[in-house]
Design an enzyme around this catalytic site. Structure first.
Site, PDB file in Angstrom:
ATOM      1  N   ARG A  57      -7.567   5.007   8.075  1.00  7.87           N
ATOM      2  CA  ARG A  57      -6.762   3.799   8.320  1.00  7.87           C
ATOM      3  C   ARG A  57      -5.271   4.127   8.501  1.00  7.87           C
ATOM      4  O   ARG A  57      -4.760   5.079   7.930  1.00  7.87           O
ATOM      5  CB  ARG A  57      -7.002   2.786   7.190  1.00  7.87           C
ATOM      6  CG  ARG A  57      -8.464   2.340   7.205  1.00  7.87           C
ATOM      7  CD  ARG A  57      -8.761   1.302   6.182  1.00  7.87           C
ATOM      8  NE  ARG A  57      -8.067   0.045   6.447  1.00  7.87           N
ATOM      9  CZ  ARG A  57      -8.070  -0.986   5.609  1.00  7.87           C
ATOM     10  NH1 ARG A  57      -8.702  -0.899   4.451  1.00  7.87           N
ATOM     11  NH2 ARG A  57      -7.429  -2.082   5.921  1.00  7.87           N
TER      12      ARG A  57
ATOM     13  N   ASP B   9      -9.451 -11.853   6.471  1.00  5.74           N
ATOM     14  CA  ASP B   9     -10.612 -11.182   5.864  1.00  5.74           C
ATOM     15  C   ASP B   9     -11.919 -11.946   6.100  1.00  5.74           C
ATOM     16  O   ASP B   9     -12.983 -11.487   5.675  1.00  5.74           O
ATOM     17  CB  ASP B   9     -10.394 -11.015   4.360  1.00  5.74           C
ATOM     18  CG  ASP B   9      -9.324  -9.972   4.065  1.00  5.74           C
ATOM     19  OD1 ASP B   9      -9.103  -9.085   4.914  1.00  5.74           O
ATOM     20  OD2 ASP B   9      -8.697 -10.061   2.994  1.00  5.74           O
TER      21      ASP B   9
ATOM     22  N   SER C 154      -6.941  -9.351  -4.314  1.00  3.16           N
ATOM     23  CA  SER C 154      -5.498  -9.140  -4.119  1.00  3.16           C
ATOM     24  C   SER C 154      -4.718  -9.427  -5.402  1.00  3.16           C
ATOM     25  O   SER C 154      -3.780  -8.699  -5.747  1.00  3.16           O
ATOM     26  CB  SER C 154      -4.973 -10.077  -3.024  1.00  3.16           C
ATOM     27  OG  SER C 154      -5.537  -9.774  -1.787  1.00  3.16           O
TER      28      SER C 154
ATOM     29  N   GLN D  93       0.164  -6.303   3.015  1.00  6.11           N
ATOM     30  CA  GLN D  93       0.253  -4.972   2.404  1.00  6.11           C
ATOM     31  C   GLN D  93       1.554  -4.277   2.809  1.00  6.11           C
ATOM     32  O   GLN D  93       2.212  -3.650   1.979  1.00  6.11           O
ATOM     33  CB  GLN D  93      -0.960  -4.131   2.818  1.00  6.11           C
ATOM     34  CG  GLN D  93      -2.257  -4.665   2.225  1.00  6.11           C
ATOM     35  CD  GLN D  93      -3.478  -3.917   2.693  1.00  6.11           C
ATOM     36  OE1 GLN D  93      -3.392  -2.989   3.497  1.00  6.11           O
ATOM     37  NE2 GLN D  93      -4.635  -4.309   2.192  1.00  6.11           N
TER      38      GLN D  93
ATOM     39  N   GLY E 168      -7.284  -0.218   0.845  1.00  2.00           N
ATOM     40  CA  GLY E 168      -6.024  -0.211   1.588  1.00  2.00           C
ATOM     41  C   GLY E 168      -4.904  -0.855   0.787  1.00  2.00           C
ATOM     42  O   GLY E 168      -3.751  -0.404   0.833  1.00  2.00           O
TER      43      GLY E 168
ATOM     44  N   LYS F 101      -9.382  -2.589   9.886  1.00  2.00           N
ATOM     45  CA  LYS F 101      -9.796  -2.930   8.511  1.00  2.00           C
ATOM     46  C   LYS F 101     -10.745  -1.832   8.004  1.00  2.00           C
ATOM     47  O   LYS F 101     -10.773  -0.733   8.543  1.00  2.00           O
ATOM     48  CB  LYS F 101     -10.429  -4.321   8.508  1.00  2.00           C
ATOM     49  CG  LYS F 101      -9.432  -5.429   8.849  1.00  2.00           C
ATOM     50  CD  LYS F 101      -8.392  -5.554   7.771  1.00  2.00           C
ATOM     51  CE  LYS F 101      -7.356  -6.603   8.103  1.00  2.00           C
ATOM     52  NZ  LYS F 101      -6.285  -6.654   7.095  1.00  2.00           N
TER      53      LYS F 101
ATOM     54  N   SER G 244       1.280  -8.465   7.907  1.00  2.00           N
ATOM     55  CA  SER G 244       0.502  -7.735   6.909  1.00  2.00           C
ATOM     56  C   SER G 244       1.134  -7.885   5.533  1.00  2.00           C
ATOM     57  O   SER G 244       2.268  -7.453   5.312  1.00  2.00           O
ATOM     58  CB  SER G 244       0.438  -6.241   7.275  1.00  2.00           C
ATOM     59  OG  SER G 244       0.061  -5.480   6.144  1.00  2.00           O
TER      60      SER G 244
ATOM     61  N   ARG H 239      -2.571  -6.739  -8.034  1.00  3.65           N
ATOM     62  CA  ARG H 239      -1.159  -6.962  -8.362  1.00  3.65           C
ATOM     63  C   ARG H 239      -0.963  -7.239  -9.845  1.00  3.65           C
ATOM     64  O   ARG H 239       0.057  -6.854 -10.434  1.00  3.65           O
ATOM     65  CB  ARG H 239      -0.602  -8.105  -7.508  1.00  3.65           C
ATOM     66  CG  ARG H 239      -0.446  -7.692  -6.027  1.00  3.65           C
ATOM     67  CD  ARG H 239      -0.360  -8.913  -5.139  1.00  3.65           C
ATOM     68  NE  ARG H 239       0.004  -8.622  -3.757  1.00  3.65           N
ATOM     69  CZ  ARG H 239      -0.865  -8.255  -2.798  1.00  3.65           C
ATOM     70  NH1 ARG H 239      -2.145  -8.094  -3.081  1.00  3.65           N
ATOM     71  NH2 ARG H 239      -0.438  -8.050  -1.562  1.00  3.65           N
TER      72      ARG H 239
HETATM   73  C1  S3P Z   1      -4.344  -7.761   1.409  1.00  2.00           C
HETATM   74  C2  S3P Z   1      -3.806  -7.960   2.655  1.00  2.00           C
HETATM   75  C3  S3P Z   1      -4.612  -7.960   3.901  1.00  2.00           C
HETATM   76  C4  S3P Z   1      -6.093  -8.127   3.615  1.00  2.00           C
HETATM   77  C5  S3P Z   1      -6.550  -7.253   2.490  1.00  2.00           C
HETATM   78  C6  S3P Z   1      -5.788  -7.577   1.210  1.00  2.00           C
HETATM   79  C7  S3P Z   1      -3.446  -7.750   0.240  1.00  2.00           C
HETATM   80  O1  S3P Z   1      -4.450  -6.713   4.564  1.00  2.00           O
HETATM   81  O2  S3P Z   1      -6.848  -7.851   4.780  1.00  2.00           O
HETATM   82  O3  S3P Z   1      -7.939  -7.422   2.249  1.00  2.00           O
HETATM   83  O4  S3P Z   1      -3.955  -7.790  -0.911  1.00  2.00           O
HETATM   84  O5  S3P Z   1      -2.224  -7.713   0.423  1.00  2.00           O
HETATM   85  P1  S3P Z   1      -3.261  -6.476   5.658  1.00  2.00           P
HETATM   86  O6  S3P Z   1      -1.972  -6.547   4.933  1.00  2.00           O
HETATM   87  O7  S3P Z   1      -3.536  -5.106   6.215  1.00  2.00           O
HETATM   88  O8  S3P Z   1      -3.451  -7.572   6.673  1.00  2.00           O
END
Ligand code: S3P
Length: 442
Positions: free
Chosen positions: A132, A325, A32, A179, A104, A352, A177, A36
């Protein structure tokens, strides 16, 4: 020049009990944070150096996408990137579709970022990512004024029209979430006025913390964040800690295999990521966090784990978002514990990289575990595991979880479709073998 590496030719593992686990090592960089770091360094004024960058297929896909939009990214050595930022309005139109691979995080965060650009773009992904749900980001971005369409109203590819005026919104996210939150905040960088997000449960706040670290004013607290458009990002160096989600497989394995003792160096241990530690401790695990220090995205520590017998628990729903995760690894811990473990409130696991409730229930059942699925969780009866054949469904975390399960199984476990382990944990096999896993190619 950045590029996505070819998937490993090795498609299956044969895993079995190894020896007691031992060692003192680091796992690869946080996925993550690596995504970023590249994104914000690319949009900053000046050059940023990223150390500890995850050399995984997911994060390399993100770097390749920014290279396609005119950002110069140099890799002077493995796990290091020098990113020459182009400034907040400096991205150039790409010459074709942008491939997010299996990621994702790349697709959802980029949807927000690209909604605010002057040019059109198309985001595509692999077969898993193409299944997804994307409406969760498209809906709030459209409310901000973005033009985003998808194949069937919900799934990738995403077609984003540039040159739209975006306006800030107050968004109450229906899902916990990071994300979704991040997609809205990244569109907010380009929006008129203020953009705010509230979450049903707090999620990782890496976008908020890193934007602030790059100099963009962000008002945030657990479960809420707010920012305004019209600022700039300033380059800075980033040290990426080890990924707790990768460490989790070694943590659970060391808990389960008698005689094990492991020290995992420099792992990110922010509370929004480490619900698994609380869950395992409630089950009786012997885990200590040593030499806690501050990192750009929260605390970093060395994690010391020793074998201890585990007992099943009713997992508190409040922990779910903080270990989202880690459920594949947690399900293996529950299968090897004494007694029953019940998981509820974890319906997000079904969307996921695979349906992780179904993937774990099916695989554990094949290894002789008594397990049942519910709509938003599972019930696992701990007991002995036998050998068998399981399908990871191309999901990196399912593959690694069953490699851990095999360390307690009475026979060989064949794990199919493991190439995607390289998306998040390149070098897993070598580290696992060094630590004492029984693991080979099929
Ligand atoms: C992530 C957020 C999570 C996580 C993914 C990484 C991120 O997903 O499962 O592996 O980097 O923001 P969700 O936002 O769909 O929960």
């Amino acid at each position: 020049m950045e590029g996505t590496s070819a998937p490993s030719a090795r498609e299956a593992w044969v895993a079995s009990q190894g020896r007691a686990l031992s060692g003192d090592f680091a796992v690869p960089g946080d996925k993550s944070i690596s995504h970023r770091a590249v994104m914000f360094a690319a949009l900053a004024d000046g050059s940023s150096r990223i150390d500890g960058f995850l050399e995984g297929e997911d994060t390399r896909a993100t770097a390749a996408i920014f290279a396609r939009m005119g950002v110069d990214i140099e890799a002077p050595s493995p796990s290091c990137r020098i990113v020459r930022g182009v400034g907040i309005d400096g991205l150039r139109a790409p010459d074709g579709e942008l491939d997010c691979g299996n990621s994702g995080t790349a697709m959802r965060l980029l949807a927000g970022l690209l909604a605010g650009q002057a040019f059109d773009s198309v985001l595509v992904g692999d077969a898993s990512l193409s299944r997804r749900p994307m409406l969760r980001v498209m809906a709030p971005l459209r409310r901000m004024g973005a033009s985003i369409t998808s194949e069937d109203g919900e799934r990738p590819p995403l077609r984003i029209a540039g040159g739209r005026r975006l306006d800030g919104i107050g968004f109450d996210s229906p899902v916990a979430s990071a994300q979704v939150k991040s997609a809205v905040l990244l569109a907010g960088l380009y929006a008129q006025g203020e953009t705010g997000v509230r979450e049903p449960h707090p999620t990782r706040d890496y976008t908020e913390r890193m934007l602030a670290a790059f100099g963009w004013p962000v008002d945030h607290a657990p479960g809420r964040a707010r920012l305004s458009g019209g600022h700039r990002l300033s380059a800075r160096d980033i040290e990426v800690p080890g990924d707790f989600s990768s460490a989790a497989f070694f943590i659970v394995a060391a808990c389960l295999v008698p005689g094990s003792e492991l020290l995992l160096r420099s792992v990110g241990v922010d509370p929004r990521r480490t619900g698994l530690l609380q869950a395992l401790r409630a089950m009786g695990a012997d885990i200590r966090e040593l030499d806690r220090r501050n990192g750009v995205c929260g605390a970093v520590a060395d994690i010391a784990v020793r074998h201890a017998p585990l007992r099943g628990i009713d997992l508190p729903e409040a922990l779910v978002a903080d270990m989202i995760d880690e459920f594949p690894a947690f399900a293996v811990a529950a299968a090897c514990a004494s007694g029953t473990t019940r998981v509820t409130g974890a319906g997000e696991l079904r969307v996921k990289e695979s349906d992780r409730i179904s993937a774990m229930a099916t695989g554990l059942d094949a290894l002789g575990v008594r397990v049942s699925e519910t709509a938003d969780g599972m019930v696992i009866e701990g007991g002995p595991l036998r050998g068998g054949r399981v399908d990871s469904l191309g999901d990196h975390r399912i593959a690694m979880a069953f490699a851990v399960a095999a360390q307690r199984a009475g026979g060989e476990v064949v794990i199919d479709d493991v190439a995607n382990v390289a998306t998040s944990f390149p070098g897993f096999e070598a580290l696992a073998l060094d630590a004492g896993f029984g693991l080979g190619s099929g």
